[in-house]
Enzyme design. Structure first.
Site, PDB file in Angstrom:
ATOM      1  N   GLU A 144      75.586  56.247 120.431  1.00  0.00           N
ATOM      2  CA  GLU A 144      77.043  56.256 120.500  1.00  0.00           C
ATOM      3  C   GLU A 144      77.545  56.709 121.871  1.00  0.00           C
ATOM      4  O   GLU A 144      78.659  57.215 121.986  1.00  0.00           O
ATOM      5  CB  GLU A 144      77.603  57.167 119.406  1.00  0.00           C
ATOM      6  N   ASN A 162      74.910  66.180 122.896  1.00  0.00           N
ATOM      7  CA  ASN A 162      74.083  65.008 122.587  1.00  0.00           C
ATOM      8  C   ASN A 162      73.338  64.428 123.789  1.00  0.00           C
ATOM      9  O   ASN A 162      72.119  64.261 123.740  1.00  0.00           O
ATOM     10  CB  ASN A 162      74.935  63.936 121.911  1.00  0.00           C
ATOM     11  N   LYS A 187      85.639  67.713 118.462  1.00  0.00           N
ATOM     12  CA  LYS A 187      84.303  67.189 118.130  1.00  0.00           C
ATOM     13  C   LYS A 187      83.760  66.358 119.288  1.00  0.00           C
ATOM     14  O   LYS A 187      82.552  66.374 119.567  1.00  0.00           O
ATOM     15  CB  LYS A 187      84.388  66.342 116.858  1.00  0.00           C
ATOM     16  N   ASN A 233      68.833  71.193 119.755  1.00  0.00           N
ATOM     17  CA  ASN A 233      70.143  71.662 120.222  1.00  0.00           C
ATOM     18  C   ASN A 233      70.089  73.077 120.792  1.00  0.00           C
ATOM     19  O   ASN A 233      70.701  73.383 121.811  1.00  0.00           O
ATOM     20  CB  ASN A 233      71.158  71.597 119.079  1.00  0.00           C
ATOM     21  N   GLY A 246      79.402  51.887 104.552  1.00  0.00           N
ATOM     22  CA  GLY A 246      78.360  52.456 105.389  1.00  0.00           C
ATOM     23  C   GLY A 246      77.312  53.153 104.557  1.00  0.00           C
ATOM     24  O   GLY A 246      77.621  54.106 103.828  1.00  0.00           O
TER      25      GLY A 246
END
Length: 304
Positions: free
Chosen positions: A262, A191, A183, A201, A7
């Site tokens: 995601e 998110n 998490k 945030n 990655g």
């Protein structure tokens, strides 16, 4: 010690930069051949506190396969890019110890049939931003938290000691589910809301109405996952909002830059778990559909 990092995104390059500082040889395996060539020719740049350091790094396209001399594999791609990597690992019966560093928890359902002698699951608490194909900005100090999933648990100690010695802390935890779930809660609350509202945030804490929605989403996530340490988890969400208050979430940046998010591996996973428990989740379903809709809109605009 030699490490293969699969990655070439923000996390992969951050980890590679600190491996180099700790005198751990690493090879970055990228999706695009162009990035591998650029890293190999220009070196890996790490920007922290306005200071830039450049280190030589070996980089190869993952499509050519892994070199056989690695002692460890760190997989840092996003969950939706895992399938070809897992297929390669299974097809070639790779037995090298592996560390997975992904958001969400969907990948925990995909790794039980790997051949690796040790598998670790972890999370990244650092603030990090990919500036270019060979440059990463370390925007906030944090930790890597890693726990053993299967196999021999002690193999990670040498890497942990080396990185801790240069001030890039790794915390070895006992329970992989607890660190990933913690998490996941943070990501599920921060998110999608910051993406939907178009805010940093810290904005969730500055607006009373946003804060109420933040708390409502949090409680729905807790119920869907049947978690019990509510106060500690809520304090973690608040703390991360405060500590990363000036940052935009990765999901926000993905939508802004027209990338896939995601949302499936974060909210999608929670929805699946909640359905098993017959938990009503109207807020999470709203967030899921909203972000998927924003993804679709962005894709349509790129194709125009």
């Amino acid at each position: 010690m030699k490490v293969a990092i699969i990655g070439g995104g923000a996390v992969g390059m951050l980890v590679a930069a600190y491996f180099n500082k700790a005198n751990i040889n690493s090879v970055i395996y990228t999706r695009r051949r162009e990035q591998a060539q650029f890293l190999h020719e220009k070196g890996l740049e790490l920007i922290k506190n306005g200071m830039t350091t450049t280190s030589k790094v070996m980089a190869l396209p993952f499509s050519e396969g892994l070199l056989e001399d690695a002692d460890f594999i760190f997989i840092t791609v996003k969950q939706y890019d895992l399938d070809p990597i897992l297929d390669y690992l299974k097809k070639n019966k790779i037995k090298i110890p592996i560390v997975f560093l992904q958001n969400g928890m969907s990948h925990t359902l995909m790794i039980s049939d790997l051949y690796s002698e040790s598998i670790y699951l972890g999370i990244v608490e650092h603030g990090v931003l990919k500036q270019s194909d060979n440059c990463v900005i370390h925007t906030g100090e944090g930790r890597l938290k890693i726990a053993n999933y299967s196999g021999e648990p002690g193999k990670i100690i040498a890497i942990s000691d080396a990185l801790n010695s240069i001030g890039f802390p790794i915390i070895i935890e006992e329970n992989w589910y607890e660190i990933l779930a913690g998490k996941l809660v943070v990501n599920a609350v921060i998110n999608p809301l910051t993406t939907l509202y178009g805010i940093r945030n810290g904005g969730l804490l500055e607006n009373d109405f946003y804060f109420l929605n933040m708390r409502s989403v949090f409680l729905e996530v807790i119920q869907a996952l049947a978690l019990t340490n509510i106060d500690n988890l809520w304090n973690d969400v608040i703390s991360i909002c405060q500590n990363t208050g000036s940052n935009y979430s990765t999901m926000y940046k993905d939508i802004e830059q027209g990338r896939k998010t995601e949302i499936q591996s974060i909210i999608g996973y929670i929805l699946e778990e909640g359905e098993k428990r017959m938990v009503p989740m109207p807020r999470l379903m709203f967030l899921y559909n909203s972000i998927k809709g924003m993804e679709a809109k962005g894709k349509e605009e790129r194709n125009d």
